[in-house]
Design a protein around this motif. Structure first.
Motif, PDB file in Angstrom:
ATOM      1  N   ILE A  37       2.964  27.959  -3.154  1.00 28.35           N
ATOM      2  CA  ILE A  37       4.394  27.764  -3.410  1.00 28.35           C
ATOM      3  C   ILE A  37       4.650  26.295  -3.692  1.00 28.35           C
ATOM      4  N   ILE A  38       5.340  26.039  -4.783  1.00 26.15           N
ATOM      5  CA  ILE A  38       5.669  24.669  -5.149  1.00 26.15           C
ATOM      6  C   ILE A  38       7.158  24.564  -5.445  1.00 26.15           C
ATOM      7  N   GLY A  39       7.706  23.372  -5.325  1.00 25.43           N
ATOM      8  CA  GLY A  39       9.129  23.175  -5.588  1.00 25.43           C
ATOM      9  C   GLY A  39       9.570  21.840  -5.018  1.00 25.43           C
ATOM     10  N   GLY A  40      10.680  21.324  -5.514  1.00 27.35           N
ATOM     11  CA  GLY A  40      11.159  20.015  -5.082  1.00 27.35           C
ATOM     12  C   GLY A  40      11.628  20.015  -3.632  1.00 27.35           C
ATOM     13  N   ARG A 251      13.707  25.586 -17.198  1.00 30.23           N
ATOM     14  CA  ARG A 251      14.368  26.672 -16.474  1.00 30.23           C
ATOM     15  C   ARG A 251      15.423  26.192 -15.494  1.00 30.23           C
ATOM     16  N   SER A 252      15.187  25.037 -14.882  1.00 32.77           N
ATOM     17  CA  SER A 252      16.113  24.591 -13.840  1.00 32.77           C
ATOM     18  C   SER A 252      17.208  23.700 -14.408  1.00 32.77           C
ATOM     19  N   GLY A 253      16.976  23.158 -15.592  1.00 36.36           N
ATOM     20  CA  GLY A 253      17.918  22.207 -16.150  1.00 36.36           C
ATOM     21  C   GLY A 253      17.927  20.914 -15.361  1.00 36.36           C
ATOM     22  N   ALA A 254      16.913  20.749 -14.492  1.00 37.04           N
ATOM     23  CA  ALA A 254      16.838  19.539 -13.672  1.00 37.04           C
ATOM     24  C   ALA A 254      15.539  18.808 -13.967  1.00 37.04           C
ATOM     25  N   GLU A 255      15.577  17.522 -13.704  1.00 34.16           N
ATOM     26  CA  GLU A 255      14.345  16.776 -13.850  1.00 34.16           C
ATOM     27  C   GLU A 255      13.598  16.825 -12.534  1.00 34.16           C
ATOM     28  N   LEU A 256      12.298  16.810 -12.605  1.00 38.55           N
ATOM     29  CA  LEU A 256      11.534  16.796 -11.373  1.00 38.55           C
ATOM     30  C   LEU A 256      11.778  15.497 -10.637  1.00 38.55           C
ATOM     31  N   ASP A 257      12.387  15.620  -9.459  1.00 42.17           N
ATOM     32  CA  ASP A 257      12.800  14.432  -8.728  1.00 42.17           C
ATOM     33  C   ASP A 257      11.657  13.810  -7.951  1.00 42.17           C
ATOM     34  N   ASN A 258      10.589  14.543  -7.881  1.00 44.53           N
ATOM     35  CA  ASN A 258       9.638  14.268  -6.824  1.00 44.53           C
ATOM     36  C   ASN A 258       8.302  13.760  -7.349  1.00 44.53           C
ATOM     37  N   ASP A 259       8.093  12.463  -7.286  1.00 41.98           N
ATOM     38  CA  ASP A 259       6.842  11.880  -7.762  1.00 41.98           C
ATOM     39  C   ASP A 259       5.638  12.431  -7.021  1.00 41.98           C
ATOM     40  N   ARG A 260       5.879  12.745  -5.746  1.00 41.22           N
ATOM     41  CA  ARG A 260       4.813  13.284  -4.918  1.00 41.22           C
ATOM     42  C   ARG A 260       4.136  14.482  -5.567  1.00 41.22           C
ATOM     43  N   MET A 261       4.975  15.300  -6.231  1.00 38.54           N
ATOM     44  CA  MET A 261       4.463  16.542  -6.797  1.00 38.54           C
ATOM     45  C   MET A 261       3.513  16.300  -7.959  1.00 38.54           C
ATOM     46  N   LEU A 262       3.649  15.141  -8.556  1.00 38.19           N
ATOM     47  CA  LEU A 262       2.864  14.885  -9.763  1.00 38.19           C
ATOM     48  C   LEU A 262       1.565  14.164  -9.448  1.00 38.19           C
ATOM     49  N   LEU A 263       1.551  13.513  -8.317  1.00 42.09           N
ATOM     50  CA  LEU A 263       0.366  12.715  -7.984  1.00 42.09           C
ATOM     51  C   LEU A 263      -0.733  13.593  -7.403  1.00 42.09           C
ATOM     52  N   GLY A 264      -1.921  13.025  -7.378  1.00 42.66           N
ATOM     53  CA  GLY A 264      -3.028  13.694  -6.694  1.00 42.66           C
ATOM     54  C   GLY A 264      -3.755  14.704  -7.524  1.00 42.66           C
TER      55      GLY A 264
END
Ligand SMILES: Nc1ncnc2c1ncn2[C@@H]1O[C@H](COP(=O)(O)OP(=O)(O)O)[C@@H](O)[C@H]1O
Ligand SMILES: [Mg+2]
Length: 264
Positions: A37-40, A251-264
């Motif tokens: 499960i992933i999400g901001g 789909r969300s019309g939002a920008e990914l707020d979370n740098d954490r999700m992109l790293l690693g």
């Protein structure tokens, strides 16, 4: 194995802080299915797990585990069938007790009352065998206090404790997020090994997009209390992190707020 139907959860109902944390969530997991499960931040991921495990009462919906309706079962009763590992390594183990004592407590969960007292030689052998799986040398440290272990070692031990009696469902809430990258990877591959060997029905929250596609057999993305994407089969196999971000934003019309999700 697990069926969640029309699940809604509202915090601080009727107050100005009212928060609809889960909006009509539907989710079914088959036997041995391993879902990431992933999400901001604030998407409702932990709330979903807390509703499934009975930490929170729900406002609407139904939860079924192994064909049994558990919607109104108290948390302690569900915990017999649901194993959990949290982000904080201090949470899953008793600091002042030895590795052996911690494992014994977890192991006693499956025995009837009255049979819990002693740890037999057979139990010890099983503990050693399981600890060897971790490849951290803990099998030679059964009498050591858990407080002496590193965060990664404790998380690995917690994972063993959560699965030493086969749970019907395993819930992992960012269980490697607090660890160094190297040990995090180790705990993740251990997770994969245990889940596939024991064919455990598993939900794993991760903040790492790459890990969400790499581990498990299906990926769910949550946003504002809803499941907005459910990837499996070929669609998932062909998915990349870049396309996942693109889909999320579309789909969300939002920008990914979370740098954490992109790293690693
Ligand atoms: N115990 C609580 N009381 C009030 N609001 C809560 C509580 N737990 C979570 N929330 C709110 O519900 C929403 C979802 O939170 P959470 O499930 O923790 O998100 P995630 O795990 O996806 O980051 C957030 O807006 C959060 O502030
Ligand atoms: Mg969370």
């Amino acid at each position: 194995m697990l069926r969640v139907e029309s699940l809604s959860k509202i915090f601080s109902k009727g107050s100005t802080n009212e928060k609809l944390a889960l909006r009509d969530v539907n989710l079914s997991l088959g036997e041995g299915e391993f879902v990431t499960i992933i999400g901001g931040n604030g998407a409702g991921k932990s709330t979903l797990m807390n509703c499934i495990s009975g930490v929170y009462e729900i406002d609407n919906g139904r939860i079924t585990l192994d064909s049994t309706d558990i919607t109104f079962d108290p948390e302690y009763k569900r915990s017999r069938h649901i194993g959990r590992v949290f982000q904080d390594p201090l949470r899953g183990t008793a600091h002042d007790m030895t590795i052996e004592e911690n494992l014994s407590i977890a192991f006693a969960k499956g025995k009837s009352v009255g049979l819990q007292a002693g740890v037999s030689k057979k139990d010890i052998n099983l503990f050693k065998e399981r600890l060897q799986l971790l490849d951290l040398g803990l099998e030679n440290r059964l009498k050591h206090k858990v407080g002496l272990l590193s965060g990664g070692q404790r998380q690995a031990l917690t994972l063993l404790m959560a699965t030493i009696i086969k749970p019907r469902l395993l819930l992992l809430d960012e269980h490697t997020a607090a660890l160094d990258p190297t040990i995090a990877r180790k705990v993740l591959s251990l997770t994969r090994k245990i889940v596939s060997e024991e064919k455990l029905c598993t939900l794993m929250i991760t903040h790492n997009m790459k890990a969400s596609l790499e581990y498990g057999t299906r990926t769910i993305m949550m946003h504002e209390g809803r499941i907005m994407m459910d990837l499996q089969g070929h669609e998932r196999k062909d998915m990349t992190v870049d396309r996942l971000i693109e889909q999320f934003e579309k789909r969300s019309g939002a920008e990914l707020d979370n740098d954490r999700m992109l790293l690693g």
